[in-house]
Scaffold this motif. Sequence first.
Motif, PDB file in Angstrom:
ATOM      1  N   ASP A  18      14.903  -5.344  76.330  1.00 54.08           N
ATOM      2  CA  ASP A  18      14.644  -6.319  76.367  1.00 54.08           C
ATOM      3  C   ASP A  18      16.441  -6.757  77.009  1.00 54.08           C
ATOM      4  OD1 ASP A  18      15.837  -9.025  75.150  1.00 54.08           O
ATOM      5  OD2 ASP A  18      15.693  -8.087  72.470  1.00 54.08           O
ATOM      6  N   GLU A  19      15.913  -8.524  77.388  1.00 52.88           N
ATOM      7  CA  GLU A  19      16.764  -9.002  78.796  1.00 52.88           C
ATOM      8  C   GLU A  19      18.165  -8.910  77.430  1.00 52.88           C
ATOM      9  OE1 GLU A  19      16.737 -10.122  81.782  1.00 52.88           O
ATOM     10  OE2 GLU A  19      15.072  -8.997  81.809  1.00 52.88           O
ATOM     11  N   ASP A  20      18.355  -8.984  76.246  1.00 53.35           N
ATOM     12  CA  ASP A  20      19.902  -8.844  75.963  1.00 53.35           C
ATOM     13  C   ASP A  20      19.841  -8.144  75.644  1.00 53.35           C
ATOM     14  OD1 ASP A  20      22.086  -9.577  74.190  1.00 53.35           O
ATOM     15  OD2 ASP A  20      20.873 -10.592  72.269  1.00 53.35           O
TER      16      ASP A  20
END
Length: 157
Positions: A142-144
């Motif tokens: 996940d980018e976050d």
Amino acid sequence: MKSNALMKNYLSQINTVDIQVNIYELIKDIIPDIIEWDDCILIKNIDNMNLPDQFTPNNFIRNKSEYENTHNHFHLGDYLDEGISPLELITIAAKLISVLESTLKEKFPHKIFFILVSFNEEDLDCTIRFHSVREEEKNDLDEDLESYSEALLVSII
């Protein structure tokens, strides 16, 4: 390099720790050699002594990046004495990935690599994994990075 707040907190303290581990000896134990097979970069060990002629996807491993990621991971605690503190473990991991980055770039200068360090303080587990970056294969992370409960460090070299 990118990291989440949990990892940033650990990294801000690593200069306060004096470790008694020879990083170069440790990396030779964990990664005795790195080989290239069918456009995959792999830690050479007993698991890949009899590799097939080429990579074949299956229901569990869909592409070469997933194959590398599965094959090229290790739990740092498996190679260290019990009783090590979380900060010592993160300090060793940070030094180890620096050597790993240099080794990968020296041996495979034409490749781009994704290196992930994850640390869970509850079970004192620090995992390091890497794979080649392939434009056609999406990374499942996940980018976050803040959405993860463990401390994460991502390096793309």
